[in-house]
Design a protein around this motif. Sequence first.
Motif, mmCIF file in Angstrom:
data_model
loop_
_atom_site.group_PDB
_atom_site.id
_atom_site.type_symbol
_atom_site.label_atom_id
_atom_site.label_comp_id
_atom_site.label_asym_id
_atom_site.label_seq_id
_atom_site.Cartn_x
_atom_site.Cartn_y
_atom_site.Cartn_z
ATOM 1 N N ASN A 26 39.941 41.796 1.417
ATOM 2 C CA ASN A 26 39.625 40.856 2.488
ATOM 3 C C ASN A 26 38.487 39.918 2.107
ATOM 4 N N SER B 283 49.310 53.132 23.219
ATOM 5 C CA SER B 283 48.824 52.049 24.081
ATOM 6 C C SER B 283 49.933 51.097 24.455
ATOM 7 N N VAL C 251 38.777 46.559 0.696
ATOM 8 C CA VAL C 251 40.218 46.793 0.702
ATOM 9 C C VAL C 251 40.744 46.779 2.137
ATOM 10 N N THR C 252 41.843 46.092 2.361
ATOM 11 C CA THR C 252 42.439 46.077 3.690
ATOM 12 C C THR C 252 43.947 45.942 3.556
ATOM 13 N N LYS D 139 47.620 44.073 4.766
ATOM 14 C CA LYS D 139 48.302 42.954 5.413
ATOM 15 C C LYS D 139 49.716 43.406 5.729
ATOM 16 N N PRO E 227 47.803 54.276 14.919
ATOM 17 C CA PRO E 227 48.369 53.271 14.020
ATOM 18 C C PRO E 227 47.478 52.984 12.810
ATOM 19 N N ASP E 228 46.214 53.383 12.864
ATOM 20 C CA ASP E 228 45.340 53.071 11.738
ATOM 21 C C ASP E 228 45.309 54.173 10.687
ATOM 22 N N PRO F 145 52.799 44.426 12.817
ATOM 23 C CA PRO F 145 51.772 45.447 13.025
ATOM 24 C C PRO F 145 52.389 46.818 13.298
ATOM 25 N N PRO F 146 51.748 47.896 12.860
ATOM 26 C CA PRO F 146 52.291 49.239 13.082
ATOM 27 C C PRO F 146 52.411 49.548 14.569
ATOM 28 N N ASP G 209 51.993 51.018 18.097
ATOM 29 C CA ASP G 209 50.863 51.685 18.735
ATOM 30 C C ASP G 209 51.403 52.412 19.963
#
Lengths: 331, 405
Positions: A168, A186, A173-174, A176, A149-150, A180-181, A183
């Motif tokens: 952030n 998991s 850089v981050t 938002k 997902p990252d 959330p993508p 996963d």
Amino acid sequence: MAVIDAPSITTPPQAGWLKRNKLSIAPWIFLAPALAFFTLYVVMPIFESLYLSLFEWNGLYDADGNSTAVYIGLENYAKLWDDPNFRTSLVNNLLWLFLFFLAVPLGLLIALFLNQEMPGMRIYKSLFFFPFVISQVVVGLIFGWFYNPDFGVVGTIWKALFCEETVNFVGNVTFKCSSPPPDILSSPEFATYGIIAAGLWPQIAYCMILYLTGLNNVAADQIEAARLDGAKGWKMLWYVVLPQLRPATFIAVVVTVIGALRSFDMIAIMTQGGPFGSTNVLAYYMYEVAISEYGERYGYGSAVAVVLFAIMLVFISYFLWRMYQDEKGTR
Amino acid sequence: MRSILTSVVALAVAAPAFASDLVINFDDLNPAPKAAFEAAVEAFKAENPDINVTVNINDREAHKTAIRNFLTADAPDVTSWYPGNRMAPFTDTGLFQGVDDVWDENGLRETFASIEATMTRDGVTYGVPYSYYQWGIYYRKDIFDKLGLEEFETWDDMLAGCAQMKEVGVTPFTIGTKFLWTAAGVFDYINLRTNGYDVHNGLTGGEIAYTDPRIVATFDNWEQLINECGFVDNHASMSWQDALTPFVNGDAGMYVMGNFAVSAMKDAGLSNDQIDYMPFPSINPDVARAEEAPADAFFIPTNATNVENAKKFLAFVARADVQSAWNDTIGQLPPNSEATVSDDKFIQEGFATVSSAAGLAQFYDRDAPAAMASEGMKGFQEFMLDTSKKMEVLERLDGVQAEVY
């Protein structure tokens, strides 16, 4: 005189025994090395597993070299019955088995598609066959990254759709995200499907190559005759082509069943059976309880192995029986 | 005259042939630990020229497999291994021998007092630890400074600090639970702070059930930590190294980890000023502060051939000067309380934290038997992903516990 004659009478039959039985002995001589190793590495371990599954043993010998195993009869099997991990593994194995069968029709589809005359066809065939050539471990790694997902493809597409880039608290850089993508590896619900999808990729290629070779042997005159009789499309495939592909279908089903039941590498690479054991299958669970760092329960692991062997035995005996029948038929 | 001289020379040359042997199996091929071990062996050789030392250095994972064979088949005189429950399979089958005489003769009961309990099983002390390291909270000092936060003393401080971090978009904790053990670190700390060292040992020793109200209280606190502080998303698909990424990027502010993470943080680009260490804050003020400090140790197999030399080596390893030099090289803490530590701030703080602790836990997966640890850590991960499964997980772990012990 008779004493001198005796050898000349008895020698020819003695030399002749080898000669007379040459035809029946020769195959055994050639088979001997393979049989020896098959016995040592396949047959004996099967019986050793059966034997070990009746013991509780952490795999250690004491200082004098005596095994520390304790005989407990069928207790390991009784424990298996109540073990939720074992049930999860069994259910997952069935899931693998059913979904893996998709490889057979999909392989056929691609084979039919690729079975045409066209410049550069060999390259396309090789490209489609490619996933089967690379190691399962590599396939597992690639799909693991793919699902990440990252930084994986899934995560990147998600970010492009649902996330915005911001700065952030410390000025880096981050992203938002509105949600959330996903996963996949998991999530207890989808992880197994994710791994099976990865496993299907090389398996489809395998079935495809089996069908491609099968298609080479389809009799052109029968196709011609069917066409003259007006058969085309599905009817042509179902009544003319597929019956001729029966040997290929048989092998494709065999390798798919066995491939599904012994699935191990992908799980070891992608999830180690996690999250919390939800992607375990029998082969991996056996490894986990017996050999892995937190295992050391050899008797219990052997019991899992025996169950897996029993399931495989059902299929294998059926396949062997079928092959035997076919051989009898052709003779 | 000449004949006497030659015979003296011959004797001197021949002397090493009468010397005794010492075979040591070591389990770390990483540059620093290997160098520290080799330096110690050289020093030991210099002090004992009559001992012919042979060392076999293996990779850590390979060693874990190999030891199960070589203890019976081809035992060295000394081998490295871990204390706590990890040594139990070998002590219980009699593959390791007790070294109480080494401890008594060298005064180790005083200098190694804090760790004696974990080296002892059924009243017999095995092996000598050469190194350990602290666990605790590693945090982004720059984020804390910018928010005006101090190191957290209490649970409420931490919850308040978390709220401040979340307000500015910083996830309080990072973690990667793919390989499970990281979640056990968090559990151990909350449990040690909620209930203390004895409950930790009771739980990992199988005397306290998982549905015991004290353990449920630990999980309640953990649930509060997850809800009010929070961990990064997707932690179940990350290894502990992957989980450094949000920490390094400033998206997460804290990491419950062992001291080995510091070098990884620095490798990832953080400077010494950006990171700092604090002990896990207290939850119940009445509970004496115990810490996690997993140790590495040397043991003597029962089948060792040169036991006298092996004991000499263990006594040598236990010495304060040897422990100081060794741990200075590998950047960890010496278990000998008289040893000195380097001036690295993490080592200094860690030594202060650990040497003043009321008890030292070895870590959940070293204190609990393997089968329990494996299921327990799966349960921790499951709980972290879905806290509503709390009682379901605890009841299942009770079942596993009943079966394992």
